[in-house]
Design a protein around this motif. Structure first.
Motif, PDB file in Angstrom:
ATOM      1  N   ARG A  22       5.526  23.864   7.879  1.00 38.07           N
ATOM      2  CA  ARG A  22       4.241  24.547   7.800  1.00 38.07           C
ATOM      3  C   ARG A  22       3.395  24.136   9.010  1.00 38.07           C
ATOM      4  N   LEU A  23       2.496  25.030   9.423  1.00 36.43           N
ATOM      5  CA  LEU A  23       1.621  24.734  10.549  1.00 36.43           C
ATOM      6  C   LEU A  23       0.463  23.867  10.095  1.00 36.43           C
ATOM      7  N   LEU A  24       0.230  22.788  10.830  1.00 34.62           N
ATOM      8  CA  LEU A  24      -0.885  21.895  10.555  1.00 34.62           C
ATOM      9  C   LEU A  24      -2.128  22.422  11.262  1.00 34.62           C
ATOM     10  N   GLN A  25      -3.146  22.742  10.488  1.00 31.02           N
ATOM     11  CA  GLN A  25      -4.398  23.213  11.064  1.00 31.02           C
ATOM     12  C   GLN A  25      -5.172  22.006  11.568  1.00 31.02           C
ATOM     13  N   ALA A  26      -5.110  21.768  12.881  1.00 39.38           N
ATOM     14  CA  ALA A  26      -5.739  20.592  13.466  1.00 39.38           C
ATOM     15  C   ALA A  26      -6.262  20.949  14.842  1.00 39.38           C
ATOM     16  N   PRO A  27      -7.245  20.210  15.362  1.00 40.45           N
ATOM     17  CA  PRO A  27      -7.774  20.487  16.701  1.00 40.45           C
ATOM     18  C   PRO A  27      -6.684  20.369  17.752  1.00 40.45           C
ATOM     19  N   ALA A  28      -6.796  21.216  18.793  1.00 47.57           N
ATOM     20  CA  ALA A  28      -5.831  21.149  19.877  1.00 47.57           C
ATOM     21  C   ALA A  28      -5.999  19.856  20.647  1.00 47.57           C
ATOM     22  N   GLY A  29      -4.930  19.303  21.151  1.00 55.69           N
ATOM     23  CA  GLY A  29      -4.969  18.057  21.894  1.00 55.69           C
ATOM     24  C   GLY A  29      -3.785  17.191  21.543  1.00 55.69           C
ATOM     25  N   LEU A  30      -3.667  16.054  22.227  1.00 54.24           N
ATOM     26  CA  LEU A  30      -2.532  15.153  22.010  1.00 54.24           C
ATOM     27  C   LEU A  30      -2.815  14.087  20.969  1.00 54.24           C
ATOM     28  N   ASP A  31      -4.069  13.907  20.580  1.00 51.66           N
ATOM     29  CA  ASP A  31      -4.401  12.890  19.590  1.00 51.66           C
ATOM     30  C   ASP A  31      -3.825  13.286  18.230  1.00 51.66           C
ATOM     31  N   GLY A  32      -2.822  12.572  17.778  1.00 51.96           N
ATOM     32  CA  GLY A  32      -2.182  12.862  16.496  1.00 51.96           C
ATOM     33  C   GLY A  32      -1.272  14.072  16.518  1.00 51.96           C
ATOM     34  N   ALA A  33      -0.978  14.591  17.716  1.00 53.03           N
ATOM     35  CA  ALA A  33      -0.196  15.830  17.800  1.00 53.03           C
ATOM     36  C   ALA A  33       1.239  15.647  17.333  1.00 53.03           C
ATOM     37  N   PHE A  34       1.765  14.421  17.384  1.00 50.26           N
ATOM     38  CA  PHE A  34       3.156  14.188  17.003  1.00 50.26           C
ATOM     39  C   PHE A  34       3.269  13.466  15.659  1.00 50.26           C
ATOM     40  N   ARG A  35       2.246  13.620  14.824  1.00 48.01           N
ATOM     41  CA  ARG A  35       2.335  13.092  13.470  1.00 48.01           C
ATOM     42  C   ARG A  35       3.028  14.101  12.556  1.00 48.01           C
ATOM     43  N   VAL A  36       3.924  13.599  11.736  1.00 50.07           N
ATOM     44  CA  VAL A  36       4.670  14.429  10.791  1.00 50.07           C
ATOM     45  C   VAL A  36       4.045  14.220   9.418  1.00 50.07           C
ATOM     46  N   HIS A  37       3.314  15.192   8.911  1.00 49.78           N
ATOM     47  CA  HIS A  37       2.585  15.063   7.662  1.00 49.78           C
ATOM     48  C   HIS A  37       3.511  15.365   6.484  1.00 49.78           C
ATOM     49  N   ILE A  38       3.815  14.317   5.696  1.00 52.08           N
ATOM     50  CA  ILE A  38       4.796  14.399   4.617  1.00 52.08           C
ATOM     51  C   ILE A  38       4.122  13.999   3.309  1.00 52.08           C
ATOM     52  N   LEU A  39       4.501  14.642   2.207  1.00 53.03           N
ATOM     53  CA  LEU A  39       3.959  14.295   0.899  1.00 53.03           C
ATOM     54  C   LEU A  39       4.365  12.875   0.513  1.00 53.03           C
ATOM     55  N   PRO A  40       3.517  12.172  -0.273  1.00 53.33           N
ATOM     56  CA  PRO A  40       3.797  10.780  -0.629  1.00 53.33           C
ATOM     57  C   PRO A  40       5.184  10.576  -1.255  1.00 53.33           C
ATOM     58  N   GLU A  41       5.582  11.473  -2.182  1.00 52.76           N
ATOM     59  CA  GLU A  41       6.880  11.275  -2.829  1.00 52.76           C
ATOM     60  C   GLU A  41       8.033  11.436  -1.847  1.00 52.76           C
ATOM     61  N   SER A  42       7.839  12.276  -0.827  1.00 52.86           N
ATOM     62  CA  SER A  42       8.887  12.433   0.189  1.00 52.86           C
ATOM     63  C   SER A  42       8.954  11.220   1.091  1.00 52.86           C
ATOM     64  N   LEU A  43       7.803  10.602   1.359  1.00 52.57           N
ATOM     65  CA  LEU A  43       7.809   9.357   2.122  1.00 52.57           C
ATOM     66  C   LEU A  43       8.619   8.285   1.401  1.00 52.57           C
ATOM     67  N   VAL A  44       8.416   8.207   0.079  1.00 51.33           N
ATOM     68  CA  VAL A  44       9.161   7.221  -0.717  1.00 51.33           C
ATOM     69  C   VAL A  44      10.651   7.545  -0.689  1.00 51.33           C
TER      70      VAL A  44
END
Length: 796
Positions: free
Chosen positions: A12-34
Motif C-alpha cells: 500500500r502507498l504510505l501517505q507521507a511528505p516527500a523527502g528522504l526523512d523516513g522514506a525507507f521505513r517499512v510500515h508493518i502491523l504489530p502482529e506481523s512484526l512479531v
C-alpha cells in the motif's frame, strides 16, 4: 516462538511528505512484526512474489489498520520514494524477512539537478552550487537509507528549492550483503552535475570501457583541450577551436549514454544536462528560455560541459521547434571553454542545421563490438566469481556477432535465470527423493561426494552476488495451489549453489537477437540440410564457402586465397533455392539478412539506394553475415534490357560488393529463376565467384524427398516408393512435396467421412496426386540453363 520465514504482504502507498526523512521505513502491523521477529529499526529484506530480492528497508510499526482485517494478506505501507526505487506499485505482492548486515557507506554520490524550469525564477544564482552540495550531504548523512535512481528535494533561504536525482553511488562496502541501499557520513563526497569530484588525478575518464578504448581516448583528448586551455591564449597561438561540439553516435546499446555518464563525472567546473525530458514547461517558448538559461549558465562557469543525450528526440530532422535556439546558443560558444557532447543513433536523424563548423563538427562513432571487445564486456558482466578462467566469456563472444554491450548483458541475465531454474528443479528433485526414501535427512547433510565441485557457500562457488533466489528456496513451498511452510535450509547456507554453464547460454542466445540486425533480420528458419533431399553435395560446398574463412583463415592466407563475396543460386522454380538459403542461415552460425529484390524498388528517388547501403552497413557491423537476395533478377537485370527501372539499385549493389570499402566477413547469396537476364557486370569475377545450379532432383534425391515429406504420416506398409520415384522423373522438389500433400489429404478425407480409425495413405492416393500435379520444367528451360552454364564458367 515467532517465525522468521518470509510472510506474504500486499503493498500500500504510505501517505507521507516527500523527502528522504523516513522514506525507507517499512510500515508493518504489530502482529506481523512479531511473526517476522522484527523490532523497530531492524533491517528487513523485501522480496518479490517470485522470491527475487528487491531491496532493504527499516522495519517500522504501522499505526493505521484500515482494511487490514478485510484482506487475505496483511498490508505493508511504503513511501513513493521506496516504490520508485524498487520498481513496485500499490497492490504488488511481496514477502519480507529479517536481515542482519552492515549497511554500506557511500564514498561518492553523484546527483543530477532536475529542478523544474519554473522554480526559483530570477533567483538561480542566489546560492552557490557548493552550498547546495553541502545541504545535499547533510540530508543524505542524516537520513536512514537511500538508493540510486531516486529523486529528492532540498529547500533553502528565500523559498529557494532544488530537486536532485541520485544517478550513481560508489562504495567499496558494496559487497557487504546489502548491495542497493546505502548510508552517508561526513566523508561522503557529493557530486552535483560533475562538480566537486574527479574520476582520477587527470580529471578525465580513466580505465577501460569494454570495446571503446579508441573512442574513450578521443573523448579524453578533446576534453583535455578544453580543460587545459587558458582564458588568454598567446598572441602567436594558432586559430583553432578546441571546443568544437562532439556528436557520439551508434546503435542502441553500444555505450553512448555510458560515455556521457562518465563524462559527467570529470573535472569540469559545471556540467549541465539537456534532453527532451528536461523540457517540462507547458509552452515551447518557456522551454526555449530554459535552453537559453542552461547555455548562459555554462558560459558563466567555464570550463563547463553541456551533455545532450538522445539529441534526435530534442531536435529531430524535420522539427525546428528547438533547433533554432540551440543553434543560436552554439554559435555563442565559439572561442569559449564550453564543450558540448551530444548523442544520437545516427546523424541522419537530427536537424541538419546543428551539424557543422562551430556547432557539432566532431564525430565519434561507437561500433558494434568485435569478438575481442565482446569478450572484455562479458568478463565485466560475468565477473571473475562466475567465470574465473574466462571460458564462458570466450565461448559466448564467439557466437554473438552483431550483439551490443546491452545485448550481451541481457544474454547473461537470461542465462542466469536459466541457471536458477535448472538449480531449483534439481533441488526439488533431490528433496522429493529424500522425502520418498523417508530418511529425514536434510539436503545440507548429504555426503561430500554429492557436493563435490559445487562449493559450500555463496562466495566460494563462483556465483554472482546478483543471482537471486526464487520462492521455492526461500522457505516456502507451493503445492496444490497454496503455500505451505516447509523445513528446508535458507538460501545462504544451501551447499548446492547454481553455476553458469554453456547449457544455460544456449536458449539465451536463441531468445536475444542482435541489435545490429533487429530492424531487418527475420526469425531464423528452423531448416537443416536434412530437410532438403539430396543436399549432401550442397552442404559440402557451403562448408567450404562459409566455414573455411573462419576455421582455416591462416591456410587461405598462405595460398593468397580470399573468401567468396557472392554465390548465385539459379535453376527452375521449386528446386529448393530458398530452402537452401534457409539451411545456410540455420546451420552455419552466421547472422542472416533476407530480402526480396522487388522490395528494394522504391518510387522515391534515392530511397532504394539508401536501403541497399544501410543493409550492407549493418551486415558489416554484424559480420560474419549472409545477405540473401530472393528474386534477384528484379534488381540485377541487364541495363540494356529493362531500361532504368533498377539501374541505381544495381549500381549501388555493385559499389557495395566491389567498392573502396572492403566487404569483409559478408557473403551475398542470390537466387534467381532467370540467370540469363542478369547484368553482365554483376556476373564478373570478384562479385559472384560461384554459380550453383539447382535443377530437378535425380532419383536418389527424389527418394529422399518422398521420405522427408511422408515422415510421421500413416503410410501402408506395402507401398513401393521406387515406383513413385520412377514416375516423377523431371519433377521438381516442390512438385513432389505437392504430390505427397494431395495423397495425404485424400487419406484424411476418407478418415473424416468414415468416422472410423485412421486410414493410411495408399499408392492410389499418390497416383491421384501425380495426376493432379503438372510437371512445370520443360526441356527448353533446362536447355537455357545449360547454355547459361556454358557461357559463365566461374570456379565451381
Amino acid at each position: 516462538m515467532a517465525q522468521t520465514g518470509p510472510q506474504s504482504f500486499v503493498v500500500r502507498l504510505l501517505q507521507a511528505p516527500a523527502g528522504l526523512d523516513g522514506a525507507f521505513r517499512v510500515h508493518i502491523l504489530p502482529e506481523s512484526l512479531v511473526h517476522l521477529n522484527l523490532k523497530l529499526g531492524d533491517l528487513c529484506e523485501i522480496l518479490h512474489e517470485d522470491g527475487n530480492s528487491l531491496g532493504f528497508g527499516i522495519a517500522w510499526q504501522a499505526t493505521d489498520r484500515s482494511n487490514s482485517n478485510n484482506t487475505q494478506r496483511k498490508p505493508v505501507k511504503l513511501s513513493k520514494t521506496m516504490l520508485d526505487a524498487f520498481g513496485l506499485e500499490p497492490g504488488s505482492l511481496v514477502s519480507m524477512r529479517r536481515r542482519t548486515a552492515k549497511l554500506p557507506i557511500a564514498e561518492t554520490v553523484t546527483l543530477t539537478d532536475v529542478t523544474p524550469a519554473e522554480w526559483n525564477t530570477g533567483h538561480e544564482d542566489d546560492i552557490e552550487d557548493g552550498r547546495w552540495r553541502w545541504r545535499s550531504g547533510c540530508l543524505l548523512s542524516t537520513c536512514e537509507l537511500f538508493a540510486s535512481d531516486i529523486t529528492f528535494e532540498i529547500a533553502a533561504k528565500k523559498n529557494l528549492k532544488k530537486r536532485f536525482h541520485i544517478e550513481h553511488i560508489q562504495s567499496s562496502d558494496a559487497q557487504s550483503g546489502v548491495p542497493n541501499v546505502f548510508t552517508a557520513d561526513d566523508q561522503t563526497d557529493i557530486v552535483i552535475n560533475g562538480q566537486g569530484h574527479s574520476t582520477g588525478s587527470s580529471g578525465l575518464i580513466e580505465g577501460y570501457v569494454g570495446g571503446l578504448l579508441d573512442q574513450l581516448q578521443e573523448l579524453n583528448s578533446r576534453m583535455t583541450e578544453v580543460l587545459s586551455q587558458t582564458k588568454e591564449p598567446a598572441s602567436d597561438a594558432i586559430d583553432y577551436e578546441v571546443n568544437e561540439g562532439i556528436l557520439i553516435h551508434g546503435f542502441e546499446g553500444t555505450g553512448k549514454t555510458l560515455l556521457l555518464k562518465y563524462a559527467a563525472e570529470t573535472k569540469f567546473r559545471k556540467v549541465l544536462t539537456l534532453k527532451k525530458s528536461s523540457l517540462t514547461a507547458s509552452t515551447a517558448s518557456k522551454n526555449q528560455d530554459f535552453i537559453r538559461n542552461a547555455f548562459k549558465d555554462a558560459r558563466a562557469y567555464q570550463p563547463s560541459l553541456i551533455l545532450m543525450d538522445n539529441l534526435d528526440k530534442l531536435v529531430p530532422a524535420l522539427d525546428d521547434t528547438y533547433s533554432d535556439v540551440i543553434n543560436e546558443e552554439l554559435d555563442k560558444l565559439v572561442g569559449s571553454r564550453v564543450l558540448v557532447i551530444a548523442t544520437c543513433r545516427s546523424p541522419n536523424d537530427i536537424n541538419n542545421g546543428i551539424i557543422g563548423s562551430g556547432r557539432l563538427s566532431a564525430f565519434i562513432e561507437l561500433p558494434i563490438p568485435n569478438q575481442l571487445a565482446r569478450e572484455h564486456i562479458l568478463d565485466v558482466v560475468l565477473s571473475k566469481k562466475v567465470d574465473p578462467e574466462g571460458h564462458l566469456a570466450r565461448a559466448v563472444s564467439g557466437r554473438t556477432h552483431g550483439y551490443t554491450g546491452k545485448d550481451l548483458a541481457l544474454v547473461v541475465k537470461v542465462a542466469k535465470s536459466n541457471a536458477f531454474r535448472r538449480y531449483n528443479e534439481k533441488y526439488d528433485n533431490r528433496l522429493s527423493t529424500a522425502d520418498t526414501n523417508g530418511s529425514g535427512q536434510d539436503i545440507c547433510s548429504k555426503s561430500a561426494d554429492d557436493r563435490a565441485g559445487v562449493g559450500t557457500n555463496h562466495k566460494s562457488n563462483g556465483v554472482a552476488d546478483n543471482l537471486t533466489q526464487t520462492k521455492v528456496v526461500a522457505g516456502e513451498d507451493v503445492r496444490n495451489g497454496h503455500t505451505e511452510s516447509v523445513s528446508r535450509p535458507p538460501p545462504q547456507s544451501d551447499p548446492l549453489r547454481p553455476r553458469l554453464t554453456m547449457e544455460d547460454f544456449e536458449p539465451a542466445l536463441t531468445k536475444v537477437k542482435p541489435t545490429a540486425l533487429r530492424e531487418v533480420i527475420f526469425q531464423s528458419p528452423n531448416v537443416s540440410w536434412d530437410n532438403i533431399g539430396g543436399s549432401a553435395a550442397l552442404r559440402e560446398r557451403f562448408d567450404e564457402i562459409l566455414s573455411w574463412p573462419l576455421q582455416y583463415s591462416n591456410i587461405m592466407e598462405q595460398y593468397c586465397e580470399r573468401p567468396a563475396k557472392g554465390v548465385l543460386l539459379y535453376g527452375p522454380p521449386g528446386c529448393s533455392k530458398t530452402l537452401t538459403a534457409q539451411a545456410v542461415a540455420s546451420n552455419h552460425g552466421h547472422n542472416f539478412i533476407a530480402v526480396k529484390g522487388a522490395e528494394l524498388i522504391n518510387k522515391y528517388v534515392g530511397e532504394s539506394e539508401r536501403a541497399v547501403r544501410e543493409m550492407f552497413r549493418k551486415a558489416r557491423q554484424a559480420a560474419p553475415c549472409v545477405i540473401f537476395f530472393d528474386e534477384f533478377d528484379s534488381i540485377a537485370s541487364g541495363r540494356e534490357s529493362d531500361g532504368t527501372k533498377g539501374l541505381n539499385v544495381l549500381t549501388t549493389l555493385l559499389n557495395e560488393m566491389d567498392g573502396f570499402e572492403a566487404l569483409k566477413g559478408v557473403l551475398v547469396l542470390a537466387a534467381t529463376n532467370r540467370p540469363e537476364i542478369l547484368d553482365s557486370a554483376i556476373m564478373r569475377p570478384g562479385r559472384f565467384d560461384s554459380h550453383v545450379y539447382l535443377g530437378p532432383p535425380d532419383s536418389a534425391a527424389r527418394k529422399e524427398i518422398f521420405a522427408i515429406s511422408t515422415k510421421g504420416r500413416p503410410i501402408v506398409k506395402s507401398l513401393n516408393f521406387e515406383k513413385l520415384v520412377d514416375a516423377t522423373e523431371g519433377y521438381t522438389g516442390a512438385e513432389i512435396v505437392r504430390i505427397c500433400q494431395i495423397a495425404t489429404h485424400a487419406a484424411m478425407r476418407r478418415t473424416i467421412k468414415g468416422g472410423s480409425a485412421i486410414q493410411p495413405v495408399t499408392i492410389e492416393d499418390f497416383e491421384k496426386g501425380l495426376e493432379q500435379t503438372t510437371k512445370a520444367v520443360t526441356p527448353e528451360m533446362l536447355l537455357a540453363y545449360h547454355v547459361f552454364a556454358k557461357k559463365t564458367t566461374p570456379f565451381q
